[in-house]
Structure formats: structure tokens, C-alpha cells
Design an enzyme around this catalytic site. Structure first.
Site, short mmCIF file in Angstrom:
data_model
loop_
_atom_site.label_atom_id
_atom_site.label_comp_id
_atom_site.label_asym_id
_atom_site.label_seq_id
_atom_site.Cartn_x
_atom_site.Cartn_y
_atom_site.Cartn_z
N LEU A 1 1.64 10.62 6.74
CA LEU A 1 1.26 9.66 5.62
C LEU A 1 1.17 8.03 6.24
O LEU A 1 2.35 7.93 6.75
CB LEU A 1 2.14 9.43 4.35
CG LEU A 1 2.24 10.83 3.54
CD1 LEU A 1 2.99 10.76 2.55
CD2 LEU A 1 0.73 10.72 2.92
N HIS B 1 6.59 6.10 1.54
CA HIS B 1 7.57 5.14 0.97
C HIS B 1 8.62 5.40 0.07
O HIS B 1 9.60 4.97 -0.14
CB HIS B 1 6.87 3.97 0.69
CG HIS B 1 6.02 3.32 1.57
ND1 HIS B 1 4.47 3.40 1.78
CD2 HIS B 1 6.29 2.43 2.69
CE1 HIS B 1 4.12 2.67 2.81
NE2 HIS B 1 5.26 2.13 3.44
N ALA C 1 0.89 -1.07 0.09
CA ALA C 1 0.07 0.09 -0.05
C ALA C 1 1.00 1.17 0.16
O ALA C 1 0.91 2.06 0.95
CB ALA C 1 -0.90 -0.12 1.33
N LEU C 2 1.82 1.25 -0.68
CA LEU C 2 2.90 2.28 -0.83
C LEU C 2 2.43 3.61 -1.04
O LEU C 2 1.25 3.75 -1.74
CB LEU C 2 3.82 2.12 -2.07
CG LEU C 2 4.57 0.64 -1.95
CD1 LEU C 2 5.69 0.68 -3.14
CD2 LEU C 2 5.11 0.24 -0.45
N HIS C 3 3.01 4.76 -0.67
CA HIS C 3 2.47 6.21 -0.48
C HIS C 3 3.78 6.88 -0.64
O HIS C 3 4.81 6.24 -0.94
CB HIS C 3 1.52 6.47 0.57
CG HIS C 3 2.37 6.14 1.91
ND1 HIS C 3 3.54 6.54 2.33
CD2 HIS C 3 1.92 5.40 2.88
CE1 HIS C 3 3.50 6.20 3.43
NE2 HIS C 3 2.54 5.38 3.86
N ALA C 4 3.64 8.26 -0.66
CA ALA C 4 4.94 9.26 -0.92
C ALA C 4 5.49 8.91 0.01
O ALA C 4 7.03 9.07 -0.04
CB ALA C 4 4.34 10.48 -1.03
N ARG D 1 -2.84 3.36 6.53
CA ARG D 1 -4.08 3.18 7.04
C ARG D 1 -4.94 4.34 7.00
O ARG D 1 -6.32 4.39 7.44
CB ARG D 1 -4.06 2.72 8.85
CG ARG D 1 -3.27 1.17 8.90
CD ARG D 1 -3.41 1.04 10.35
NE ARG D 1 -3.01 -0.23 10.54
CZ ARG D 1 -1.96 -0.84 10.75
NH1 ARG D 1 -0.75 -0.19 10.70
NH2 ARG D 1 -1.77 -2.19 10.98
#
Length: 270
Positions: free
Chosen positions: A178, A31, A26-29, A181
Site C-alpha cells: 500500500l 496508515h 492520502a491515508l489508506h489501510a 502513490r
């Protein structure tokens, strides 16, 4: 970009000076910022995507944790990742009863009290991943402050040949830290969650204005967070020992809040 699905696939990689970013997907900025730094400091970057069952409690969100694997792989490819490790649980835990590690008692409390066994599972999987990846450096966000401190201790205590690189918290446009969840939050809950960074910012501004007493600083934060279910808001040093006053460059404000059914962590490094 290579995709390794088993430990054997991963161990067949021939790479040196590896930067490693362990994730649960569930990668975001946030990561991606770890990946960017790993790319800048190493010849080859490996990302693991594995939702580790041993760090979830019986009533936690293991079964519903987001798994957008195809999207994650696309993000990794665009970010210049050399290889992604996407194991199944039975390949990392081949035995019915796995060898476990206990976190040091002096770094317990907080998340360890609220999530019994959580850090045992974290150390278990991180050590396995380190042994498989053999990284030069491994990158962890400072948002999970207690986890970071416990992993640093494991590396020191077990003489593991890897450098742990702490990376700053990355925040969304509205200031919320960030987190994978965050997707659980409704629009109304997200507005409530913004009280968390507001409380930390208020504490920080008060500290810069000369207030150093912990009770006074925490009271400012509690006032802002009061409509929410605050599980803890504490001032500790980098060894998680409670402090009465800020110790510059050795202090942490730790906060955990439940918004609806979602637990959110944040912190302030001082």
C-alpha cells in the site's frame, strides 16, 4: 477529534502517553493499521497530515501529491484519533533558511543517491514534529525501510525521549504494498507493478528452501523484474551494509522500481 492547524494549537493540547502517526495524508489501510496499533498502546493518538516540501526534489511530485484532506479527517475520526495536526508550511518553517540535519553517512546510498537531500528534509520535519507532539511512541511503516533506519538513528543519536515502533508492510488484495502513490498507476501499470511483490515472494520462498547466497537470490528477483526499470535490488543488513549471504534476523532485500512515471518501493525483512 480536535483539529490543530498551528504549532500553538498543538502545544495547547493536554495529553499524556501519546501515540503519534506522522503522515503526508492520502491515508489508506496501511496508515489506519498504524493508527490502530497506536490506539492499542497509548492513551491518546495524534496524527499529522503534512506534505513536507523539504523532502521533495526539484523534479518530484510535490505539486501533484494527493491532498484529500476532508476524506483523511473523516478516516481519522472513524479510527478514533484524538487530534489531527494539519499545519501550513510557513508555520513549520517560519524562517527563510531553516536549520537542517544530515543523515548519517553509513546509512546513505539507495534512496539518498536517487533523491539527494530527501532524508535531510525527512529528518528536519520529523524532529520538528517530535518536538511539537512530544509523543511517547511514534509509528512508522517498514515499507520505507531506509527512512525507518535513519529515523531510529536520529532518535538514538540525539537522545530523543520517544520510542520508534516499526510496523509491518500492509498489502492490497493483489499483493502490492500500500502506498499513496499507487493512485498514479493505470490498470496496465498496476499489473506490471505486481512483479515487485512476486519477485520478493520468489526470493523469500527460495530462502526458505535453503538458498542463502545473495547473488542467487537477487538473480531470481531480477529475472521477474527484468521488464521494468529497476533502480536497485539489493541485499543488505540492518545497517545497510551489502551482504553476500542472508544473515537471519538482520537482513533486508531492498527494491525500487519505476513503473511509468511512478517510483515504487518495497522490501523484505529477513
Amino acid at each position: 477529534m480536535q483539529i490543530c492547524k498551528t504549532p500553538v494549537d498543538l502545544q495547547a493540547l493536554k495529553a499524556q502517553n501519546i501515540g503519534f502517526v506522522p503522515t503526508m495524508g492520502a491515508l489508506h489501510a496501511g496508515h489506519l493499521s498504524l493508527i490502530e496499533r497506536a490506539r492499542a498502546e497509548n492513551d491518546f493518538v495524534i496524527v499529522s497530515i503534512f506534505v513536507n516540501p523539504t523532502q521533495f526534489g526539484a523534479n518530484e511530485d510535490f505539486s501533484t501529491y494527493p491532498h484529500p484532506l476532508e476524506k483523511d479527517l473523516e478516516l481519522c475520526a472513524k479510527a478514533g484519533v484524538g487530534a489531527v495536526f494539519t499545519p501550513q508550511a510557513d508555520s513549520l518553517y517560519p524562517f527563510k533558511e531553516a536549520i537542517s540535519l544530515n543523515p548519517p553517512k553509513d546509512l546513505l546510498g539507495f534512496e539518498a543517491d536517487l533523491r539527494p537531500g530527501h532524508f535531510n528534509g525527512v529528518l528536519q520535519v520529523v524532529l520538528k514534529l517530535f518536538n511539537l507532539v512530544r509523543p511517547t511512541k511514534a509509528y512508522f511503516g517498514q515499507k520505507d525501510a531506509q527512512q525507518l533506519l535513519i529515523i531510529q538513528r536520529m532518535v538514538q543519536d540525539l537522545f530523543l525521549p520517544v520510542e520508534i515502533v516499526p510496523c509491518p508492510i500492509l498489502r492490497d488484495f493483489d499483493g502490492l504494498a500500500l502506498s499513496s502513490r499507487n493512485v498514479y498507476l493505470s490498470p496496465e501499470q498496476r499489473q506490471l507493478a505486481l512483479k515487485i511483490p512476486k519477485a520478493l515472494n520468489t526470493i523469500h520462498e527460495a530462502y526458505k528452501a535453503g538458498i542463502t547466497q545473495g547473488t542467487n537470490l537477487l538473480a531470481l528477483g531480477q529475472e521477474i523484474l527484468s521488464p521494468l526499470e529497476v533502480q536497485y535490488l539489493s541485499l543488505v543488513n540492518r545497517q545497510l551494509i551489502p551482504l553476500e549471504h542472508i544473515e537471519p534476523n538482520n537482513s533486508l532485500i531492498l527494491v525500487a522500481v519505476r513503473v511509468g512515471t511512478t517510483r515504487l518501493l518495497d522490501n523484505l525483512w529477513l
